[in-house]
Design a protein around this motif. Structure first.
Motif, PDB file in Angstrom:
ATOM      1  N   ALA A   1       0.830  -1.207   0.000  1.00 31.93           N
ATOM      2  CA  ALA A   1       0.000   0.000   0.000  1.00 31.93           C
ATOM      3  C   ALA A   1       0.862   1.253   0.000  1.00 31.93           C
ATOM      4  N   SER A   2       1.948   1.218   0.789  1.00 37.69           N
ATOM      5  CA  SER A   2       2.851   2.368   0.845  1.00 37.69           C
ATOM      6  C   SER A   2       3.497   2.627  -0.510  1.00 37.69           C
ATOM      7  N   ALA A   3       3.928   1.557  -1.176  1.00 35.94           N
ATOM      8  CA  ALA A   3       4.535   1.699  -2.504  1.00 35.94           C
ATOM      9  C   ALA A   3       3.527   2.234  -3.518  1.00 35.94           C
ATOM     10  N   THR A   4       2.276   1.761  -3.413  1.00 42.74           N
ATOM     11  CA  THR A   4       1.234   2.212  -4.338  1.00 42.74           C
ATOM     12  C   THR A   4       0.943   3.693  -4.144  1.00 42.74           C
ATOM     13  N   TYR A   5       0.790   4.112  -2.907  1.00 40.17           N
ATOM     14  CA  TYR A   5       0.468   5.511  -2.645  1.00 40.17           C
ATOM     15  C   TYR A   5       1.625   6.440  -3.014  1.00 40.17           C
ATOM     16  N   SER A   6       2.854   5.996  -2.769  1.00 39.74           N
ATOM     17  CA  SER A   6       4.000   6.820  -3.160  1.00 39.74           C
ATOM     18  C   SER A   6       4.105   6.916  -4.680  1.00 39.74           C
ATOM     19  N   ALA A   7       3.766   5.823  -5.375  1.00 38.86           N
ATOM     20  CA  ALA A   7       3.773   5.843  -6.837  1.00 38.86           C
ATOM     21  C   ALA A   7       2.708   6.800  -7.373  1.00 38.86           C
ATOM     22  N   ILE A   8       1.530   6.772  -6.755  1.00 42.62           N
ATOM     23  CA  ILE A   8       0.464   7.692  -7.154  1.00 42.62           C
ATOM     24  C   ILE A   8       0.904   9.138  -6.940  1.00 42.62           C
ATOM     25  N   LEU A   9       1.572   9.397  -5.816  1.00 44.14           N
ATOM     26  CA  LEU A   9       2.060  10.750  -5.545  1.00 44.14           C
ATOM     27  C   LEU A   9       3.070  11.187  -6.602  1.00 44.14           C
ATOM     28  N   LEU A  10       3.959  10.275  -6.997  1.00 45.97           N
ATOM     29  CA  LEU A  10       4.939  10.597  -8.037  1.00 45.97           C
ATOM     30  C   LEU A  10       4.241  10.949  -9.352  1.00 45.97           C
ATOM     31  N   LEU A  11       3.197  10.198  -9.710  1.00 48.11           N
ATOM     32  CA  LEU A  11       2.476  10.473 -10.955  1.00 48.11           C
ATOM     33  C   LEU A  11       1.735  11.796 -10.890  1.00 48.11           C
TER      34      LEU A  11
ATOM     35  N   GLN B   1      -2.912  -0.218 -11.022  1.00 50.57           N
ATOM     36  CA  GLN B   1      -3.240   0.294  -9.700  1.00 50.57           C
ATOM     37  C   GLN B   1      -2.956   1.780  -9.539  1.00 50.57           C
ATOM     38  N   ILE B   2      -2.183   2.353 -10.429  1.00 50.08           N
ATOM     39  CA  ILE B   2      -1.802   3.757 -10.257  1.00 50.08           C
ATOM     40  C   ILE B   2      -2.140   4.642 -11.451  1.00 50.08           C
ATOM     41  N   ALA B   3      -2.572   4.032 -12.564  1.00 48.30           N
ATOM     42  CA  ALA B   3      -2.827   4.817 -13.778  1.00 48.30           C
ATOM     43  C   ALA B   3      -3.886   5.885 -13.570  1.00 48.30           C
ATOM     44  N   ILE B   4      -4.749   5.697 -12.577  1.00 48.84           N
ATOM     45  CA  ILE B   4      -5.784   6.692 -12.294  1.00 48.84           C
ATOM     46  C   ILE B   4      -5.174   8.059 -12.001  1.00 48.84           C
ATOM     47  N   ALA B   5      -3.943   8.061 -11.459  1.00 47.37           N
ATOM     48  CA  ALA B   5      -3.292   9.327 -11.120  1.00 47.37           C
ATOM     49  C   ALA B   5      -2.954  10.149 -12.356  1.00 47.37           C
ATOM     50  N   GLU B   6      -2.860   9.496 -13.526  1.00 44.61           N
ATOM     51  CA  GLU B   6      -2.582  10.234 -14.761  1.00 44.61           C
ATOM     52  C   GLU B   6      -3.698  11.231 -15.068  1.00 44.61           C
ATOM     53  N   ASN B   7      -4.920  10.917 -14.617  1.00 44.33           N
ATOM     54  CA  ASN B   7      -6.043  11.813 -14.884  1.00 44.33           C
ATOM     55  C   ASN B   7      -5.915  13.144 -14.149  1.00 44.33           C
ATOM     56  N   SER B   8      -5.018  13.217 -13.180  1.00 41.33           N
ATOM     57  CA  SER B   8      -4.820  14.479 -12.468  1.00 41.33           C
ATOM     58  C   SER B   8      -4.331  15.569 -13.415  1.00 41.33           C
ATOM     59  N   GLY B   9      -3.683  15.147 -14.512  1.00 44.42           N
ATOM     60  CA  GLY B   9      -3.199  16.134 -15.476  1.00 44.42           C
ATOM     61  C   GLY B   9      -4.313  16.978 -16.055  1.00 44.42           C
ATOM     62  N   LEU B  10      -5.457  16.351 -16.340  1.00 47.44           N
ATOM     63  CA  LEU B  10      -6.591  17.112 -16.870  1.00 47.44           C
ATOM     64  C   LEU B  10      -7.100  18.126 -15.852  1.00 47.44           C
ATOM     65  N   ILE B  11      -7.109  17.728 -14.588  1.00 48.27           N
ATOM     66  CA  ILE B  11      -7.547  18.656 -13.533  1.00 48.27           C
ATOM     67  C   ILE B  11      -6.606  19.846 -13.462  1.00 48.27           C
ATOM     68  N   PHE B  12      -5.302  19.572 -13.538  1.00 51.06           N
ATOM     69  CA  PHE B  12      -4.324  20.662 -13.456  1.00 51.06           C
ATOM     70  C   PHE B  12      -4.461  21.637 -14.628  1.00 51.06           C
ATOM     71  N   VAL B  13      -4.602  21.117 -15.857  1.00 52.69           N
ATOM     72  CA  VAL B  13      -4.673  22.027 -17.010  1.00 52.69           C
ATOM     73  C   VAL B  13      -5.954  22.859 -16.975  1.00 52.69           C
ATOM     74  N   VAL B  14      -7.044  22.263 -16.469  1.00 51.18           N
ATOM     75  CA  VAL B  14      -8.279  23.040 -16.333  1.00 51.18           C
ATOM     76  C   VAL B  14      -8.062  24.182 -15.343  1.00 51.18           C
ATOM     77  N   LEU B  15      -7.439  23.887 -14.200  1.00 53.39           N
ATOM     78  CA  LEU B  15      -7.182  24.915 -13.193  1.00 53.39           C
ATOM     79  C   LEU B  15      -6.247  25.997 -13.731  1.00 53.39           C
ATOM     80  N   PHE B  16      -5.177  25.587 -14.412  1.00 51.42           N
ATOM     81  CA  PHE B  16      -4.244  26.569 -14.971  1.00 51.42           C
ATOM     82  C   PHE B  16      -4.909  27.406 -16.059  1.00 51.42           C
ATOM     83  N   GLY B  17      -5.791  26.768 -16.837  1.00 50.19           N
ATOM     84  CA  GLY B  17      -6.514  27.522 -17.862  1.00 50.19           C
ATOM     85  C   GLY B  17      -7.412  28.581 -17.255  1.00 50.19           C
TER      86      GLY B  17
END
Length: 300
Positions: free
Chosen positions: A7-17, A237-253
Motif C-alpha cells: 500500500a505504501s509503494a502504491t500511494y507513493s507511486a500515485i504521488l509521483l504520478l 493500480q496507479i494509472a488513475i493518477a494520470e487523470n490528475s493532469g486534466l484537472i491541473f490544465v483546467v485549473l491553470f486555464g
C-alpha cells in the motif's frame, strides 16, 4: 511483502504520478505562454536537443552492450512520430483552450484499441470496445462539430501519433534499455527537426528560450517520475493518477488564461476519463475492510 508495504509503494507511486502530471501541465502552460511567437519547428528542435543533451550522460554510463541501437527503422519511425506529435501539440495548445486540447490528447489510450486490432491483430472484449466508443463520443462532445475549430485537427494529430508511439513500444527489442530508447529516439529526431527549424527559423528572445527550456525540462521531469512510479507499483493500480493532469490544465486555464470550461466541455472530459479509470482498483479501495482482531492474549 506485507500489505502495508504494498500500500505504501502504491500511494507513493500515485504521488509521483500526480507530481509528474503537474510538471507536464506546467509544460503545456509554457507552450501556451509562447503564444505562437516562436516557430513550431524551432520549439520541437530545441526541445529534442535539450532532451538529447540531458539523457546523453545517462546513456553513456551504461554498459557498452546496453548502448547499442536495435531495430533502427522502428526507432527512426518513433522519432519522427515525436516530431509530428510535438508540432501538432504546439499548434493545438496555442489555438485551443488548455482543457480542450488536453481532453483530446487524453483520448490516445482509447485510440490504441482499434489501432492494436488493425496493426497488431490483437483480440479485445466487447466491454473494451463499448468503453472506447463512449470515450470517443466524449471527444466529439468536447470538440462540438457545430463549433469546430481547425486547430482541433492538430489535437487529433497529436492523439494519433501518441497512440502509435505507445503502441509501437511493444515492438521494441527487449535488449534495448529504457535509457537507450529515450536517447536514440531523441537523437534520431534531430536531423529532420533541425532542418525544419532552419527553414522556418525566426529570431528568438531570451524569454521565449527560457519558456522552451522550461517546457522541455518539465516533460523530462514527468518522464523520469513516471518511470519511477511504474516501477514501484503495477500500472493498473496507479494509472488513475494520470487523470490528475486534466484537472491541473483546467485549473491553470482558469487561473492563468481565463479559460472557463462550459458544461459541455466538462461533460466531454468526464466521458473521456471514465473509460480510462481502473475500476478494479477502485473496487479494491472501496471494498469493506474486515474487522481487525484486537483480542489480547490472556496469560494465566
Amino acid at each position: 511483502m506485507s500489505n502495508s508495504v504494498v500500500a505504501s509503494a502504491t500511494y507513493s507511486a500515485i504521488l509521483l504520478l500526480v507530481i509528474g502530471n503537474l510538471a507536464a501541465s506546467l509544460s503545456d502552460v509554457a507552450v501556451k505562454l509562447l503564444d505562437g511567437q516562436v516557430s513550431t519547428f524551432q520549439y520541437v528542435f530545441l526541445r529534442q536537443l535539450i532532451a538529447t543533451v540531458v539523457i546523453l550522460p545517462l546513456w553513456w554510463r551504461q554498459a557498452p552492450s546496453n548502448k547499442q541501437l536495435h531495430n533502427p527503422r522502428l526507432n527512426l519511425f518513433r522519432a519522427h512520430l515525436i516530431i509530428i506529435g510535438s508540432a501538432c501539440m504546439v499548434v493545438a495548445i496555442t489555438h485551443l483552450t488548455l482543457a480542450t486540447a488536453n481532453a483530446v490528447f487524453y483520448a490516445a489510450p482509447l485510440l490504441m484499441l482499434p489501432l492494436a486490432v488493425l496493426l497488431l491483430d490483437e483480440k479485445t472484449s466487447l466491454q473494451r470496445w463499448i468503453a472506447s466508443i463512449f470515450g470517443f463520443i466524449g471527444v466529439i462532445v468536447v470538440l462540438r462539430p457545430s463549433e469546430f475549430h481547425w486547430a482541433a485537427l492538430f489535437a487529433l494529430g497529436t492523439t494519433l501519433t501518441l497512440a502509435l508511439f505507445n503502441l509501437t513500444a511493444r515492438k521494441l527489442p527487449s535488449n534495448q534499455s529504457v535509457i537507450s530508447t529515450l536517447f536514440w529516439t531523441s537523437l534520431l529526431s534531430l536531423p529532420v527537426s533541425a532542418l525544419l527549424a532552419f527553414i522556418y527559423w525566426t529570431p528568438i528572445s531570451l524569454s521565449h528560450l527560457t519558456l522552451i527550456v522550461a517546457s522541455a525540462s518539465l516533460i523530462l521531469f514527468y518522464n523520469g517520475l513516471a518511470v519511477m512510479a511504474y516501477r514501484k507499483a503495477p500500472a493498473g493500480q496507479i494509472a488513475i493518477a494520470e487523470n490528475s493532469g486534466l484537472i491541473f490544465v483546467v485549473l491553470f486555464g482558469v487561473i492563468g488564461f481565463d479559460e472557463i470550461p462550459d458544461w459541455m466541455t466538462a461533460l466531454g472530459i468526464t466521458m473521456i476519463i471514465i473509460p480510462l479509470m481502473p475500476w478494479q482498483f477502485l473496487r479494491y479501495l472501496l471494498r469493506p475492510k474486515p474487522p481487525s482482531d484486537k483480542r489480547k492474549n490472556i496469560t494465566d
